[in-house]
Design a protein around this motif. Structure first.
Motif, short mmCIF file in Angstrom:
data_model
loop_
_atom_site.label_atom_id
_atom_site.label_comp_id
_atom_site.label_asym_id
_atom_site.label_seq_id
_atom_site.Cartn_x
_atom_site.Cartn_y
_atom_site.Cartn_z
N SER A 1 0.83 -1.20 0.00
CA SER A 1 0.00 0.00 0.00
C SER A 1 0.87 1.25 0.00
O SER A 1 1.66 1.46 0.92
CB SER A 1 -0.92 0.00 1.22
OG SER A 1 -1.75 -1.14 1.22
N THR B 1 -6.68 2.70 2.08
CA THR B 1 -7.96 2.09 2.44
C THR B 1 -8.30 0.97 1.46
O THR B 1 -7.61 0.75 0.46
CB THR B 1 -9.09 3.13 2.40
OG1 THR B 1 -9.36 3.49 1.04
CG2 THR B 1 -8.69 4.38 3.18
N THR B 2 -9.42 0.31 1.73
CA THR B 2 -9.86 -0.77 0.84
C THR B 2 -10.33 -0.23 -0.51
O THR B 2 -10.52 -1.01 -1.45
CB THR B 2 -11.00 -1.56 1.49
OG1 THR B 2 -12.06 -0.66 1.85
CG2 THR B 2 -10.51 -2.29 2.74
N ALA B 3 -10.51 1.09 -0.62
CA ALA B 3 -10.89 1.68 -1.91
C ALA B 3 -9.79 1.49 -2.95
O ALA B 3 -10.04 1.60 -4.16
CB ALA B 3 -11.21 3.16 -1.75
N GLY C 1 -12.19 6.53 -4.19
CA GLY C 1 -11.01 6.79 -3.37
C GLY C 1 -10.04 7.65 -4.16
O GLY C 1 -10.42 8.29 -5.15
N ASP D 1 1.54 8.15 0.30
CA ASP D 1 0.85 8.16 1.59
C ASP D 1 1.65 7.44 2.67
O ASP D 1 1.16 7.23 3.77
CB ASP D 1 -0.53 7.50 1.44
CG ASP D 1 -1.48 8.35 0.61
OD1 ASP D 1 -1.25 9.58 0.53
OD2 ASP D 1 -2.45 7.80 0.05
N ASP E 1 -3.60 5.72 -1.23
CA ASP E 1 -4.92 5.31 -0.76
C ASP E 1 -4.81 3.99 0.00
O ASP E 1 -5.00 2.90 -0.57
CB ASP E 1 -5.93 5.19 -1.91
CG ASP E 1 -7.36 5.12 -1.38
OD1 ASP E 1 -7.55 4.83 -0.18
OD2 ASP E 1 -8.29 5.34 -2.18
N SER F 1 -6.86 6.36 -5.29
CA SER F 1 -5.79 5.50 -5.81
C SER F 1 -5.61 5.72 -7.31
O SER F 1 -6.56 6.06 -8.03
CB SER F 1 -6.11 4.02 -5.55
OG SER F 1 -7.09 3.55 -6.44
#
Length: 655
Positions: free
Chosen positions: A55, A60-62, A103, A272, A58, A105
């Motif tokens: 990761s 997050t799971t998005a 999101g 990020d 983004d 990404s």
């Protein structure tokens, strides 16, 4: 960065069986994506995608993958970063094609761009590093794509009824129908270059997707079908076109290079997670770090390693540059025993034979950086694009001078140079170097004389440069049943249908081959083995295309390479900290093979073992090994090729 894998069975398949295969394959790539994993399967279409996530944007799971487009038409599994994805989002929004973004990404941006513009037009808009597989449910087509320079790897081939693709070859080995057979042509090419050139891999029937290309397989594809990849971008064409669009003003060129590199550094500093840079103290890494620091409000994290052996220790140089720029610098003086302990892991990390011994320090500096950051920028590709290798500086000049001599004279000269034993010459060079200014000191002068000896009687410029770039001049004589294959980069060079400057010819050749199959493969595997993402600002599309318009004397001038890059660096770092001979990033391989690695190497190079294996001419290997041990010649690089092939065989060719 991440790891991707998948299968495509055009006749369709059982959902559980397809998913199980891909799950096992992606499991071998967990080091590339330690943060999460995902699967997607369409049994009726016979498609299953897997993804291992590191990761970066983004969290997050998005940003999870595999990812489907909002309309369900496209599904993607993707490895890399699109650095201009925010600009692309803005273009999509201006065109009224943007969705309600789930999101932030770049994967989502990539999917929407493909839906709006189509694959090829979207690819030409992307500025980044990437390898991805895209399933088009409407048209029933699987498309595999790779970035312009091959920063991200992508392998593919038929295994039984399945078309299989993955970020690394190790994923193929766990497919239940896998029966790998070594490609002796690939092994022959490896002995020349220390790497297996695109599109070959060490395994028959498995290919590397060439940089700047895509390949499509339809639902009508049959097992074993060979589909030709299609180019969407061509470095060769940009170099050819650049011959008629030369820049003339060195001041303006310097300004433009700094602007473009600064833009690239800023694009590639978006993350990020924590970010830093490799710093060797050389021209390229120092330039990248200087521009990072210029545009940063806090000290940049920088990392370097060194060895006790002075010829291979750049740590002091890096430290001086870091102090001048004010970076937050971390240095690791590596014990030789620690470096040697890493060597047995090379076959696991590089899952086809790979003989560039700088793989060891590269893995070590990646390990150091990963203790502190998740993303690291590097100075790679500056040499290939801007003429930084020693052969770029004197290659054409040597050929011009030697080529004017009659062939008998050249052969006699080659014999005279060959009579000079490299190791005593290295010793004399070290002693003489103490009395010379730093910029005139030539590390390992005996080894360089040995290389000159090999090119004195070359017939053509291309032949000369091929020899300069080779570890073994006649590899087919080493590999039993071997033959030299045609490679993608040789085909590209053959398509240059207009006269181009010799320096452009050299740098283009290196960009199409050595950069892709050695430098970028090395840094990808080393960094990904520890879950570190690396980024290469010199390979920003705008920077690379700019380099194609530079006249030769903007690259090599006054006996020095990378002249224009030096002009940018001089604005930020004093020349006194940089002005020294190019040394490369290596290990004291010749000495180690005669010393602490002797026992390990002797076992792998044993004549009985080589004869049972049946790949190498055992008598030739034994003779080279003996000559090296006796100090009559330094054959470290040649022997390393054989040793890495043997280590690879032990890891991947077990009965």
């Amino acid at each position: 960065m991440c790891g991707i894998a998948g299968v495509f069975r055009p006749s369709g398949g059982d959902a559980a069986a397809l998913a199980d295969r891909v799950s096992t394959m992606t499991g071998t790539l967990a080091h590339r994506g330690p943060d999460a994993g995902g699967l997607w399967t369409d049994a009726a279409a016979g498609v299953s995608f897997g993804h291992r996530r590191l990761s970066i944007l983004d969290l997050t799971t998005a940003g999870a993958q595999p990812m489907r487009s909002a309309d369900g038409r496209f599904t993607i599994t993707y490895n890399g970063e699109i650095y201009n994805h925010l600009d692309i989002r803005a273009d999509l929004e201006s065109a009224g094609a943007a969705p309600n973004w789930a999101g932030h990404s770049d994967t989502e941006t990539l999917l929407v761009a493909i839906r709006h513009w189509g694959v090829k037009q979207a690819l030409n808009r992307f500025n980044g590093m990437f390898a991805f597989a895209l399933w088009d449910a409407r048209d029933g087509v699987l498309t595999l794509c790779r970035d312009r320079f091959g920063e991200k790897p992508l392998f593919y081939g038929w295994v039984g009824r399945d078309l299989v693709f993955a970020s690394e070859l190790k994923a193929f080995a766990v497919h239940p129908d896998w029966h790998g057979s070594v490609d002796r042509e690939a092994l022959t090419a490896y002995m020349r270059y220390s790497y297996v050139p695109t599109p070959l891999t060490i395994w028959q029937g498995v290919s590397k997707l060439a940089p700047g290309t895509l390949v499509c397989f339809s639902g009508c594809a049959t097992a074993g079908e060979d589909v030709k990849p299609e180019a969407y971008w061509s470095m060769r064409q940009h170099v050819v076109d650049g011959q008629q669009a030369r820049l003339a003003d060195p001041v303006q060129a310097t300004e433009e290079l700094e602007r473009l590199l600064s833009q690239a550094v800023q694009r590639q500093s978006i993350s990020d997670v924590s970010l830093g840079a490799f710093l060797s103290g050389g021209i390229d890494s120092s330039t990248i770090v200087a521009l990072m620091q210029k545009h940063s409000t806090r000290p940049v994290r920088t990392f370097s390693i060194g060895f006790a052996e002075s010829d291979f220790n750049e740590a002091a140089n890096a430290r001086c540059v870091a102090e001048h720029l004010g970076t937050d610098h971390t240095e690791w003086i590596v014990a030789s025993s620690d470096a040697r302990a890493l060597i047995p892991r090379m076959a696991e990390i590089y899952d086809e034979p790979f003989g560039d011994s700088s793989q060891v320090p590269t893995t070590l500096v990646a390990t150091l950086a990963r203790r502190h950051v998740t993303v690291a920028l590097s100075g790679d590709a500056g040499d290939e694009l801007f003429g930084g290798y020693n052969r770029h500086v004197w290659g054409a000049r040597l050929h011009q001078r030697f080529g004017a001599l009659p062939l008998p004279v050249r052969k006699a000269l080659a014999g005279l140079i060959g009579a000079v034993a490299p190791e005593p010459a290295n010793t004399v060079g070290r002693l003489a170097g103490r009395m010379l200014p730093q910029r005139y000191r030539i590390p390992r002068v005996g080894d360089r004389l040995s290389k000159i000896r090999r090119i004195v009687d070359a017939g053509t410029f291309d032949e000369m440069y091929r020899l300069l770039s080779s570890i073994e001049d006649e590899p087919a004589s080493i590999i039993i049943g071997g033959a030299e294959p045609e490679s993608w980069f040789n085909g590209q060079m053959a398509m240059v249908d207009v006269p181009i400057d010799p320096l452009d010819r050299m740098t283009l050749s290196d960009t199409l081959s050595y950069l892709t199959d050695d430098i970028l493969q090395k840094i990808d595997r080393a960094a990904m083995s520890v879950g570190l993402e690396t980024r290469v600002p010199f390979l920003d599309r705008d920077v690379a295309e700019f380099s194609c318009r530079l006249p030769p004397d903007f690259k090599v001038r006054d006996g020095q390479g990378k002249w224009l890059v030096r002009q940018v660096l001089d604005r930020h770092v004093p020349k006194s900290l940089i002005d020294r001979p190019k040394t490369g990033f290596g290990i004291p391989l010749d000495d180690w093979l005669r010393g602490p690695l002797k026992g390990w190497a002797s076992d792998l190079l044993a004549g009985d073992r080589l004869r049972r294996q049946g790949w190498f001419d055992a008598g030739r290997v034994e003779a080279v090994w003996t000559e090296h041990l006796q100090g009559r010649r330094n054959h470290g690089s040649w022997l390393w090729n054989v040793l890495m092939a043997q280590g690879w065989a032990d890891q991947w060719c077990r009965p």
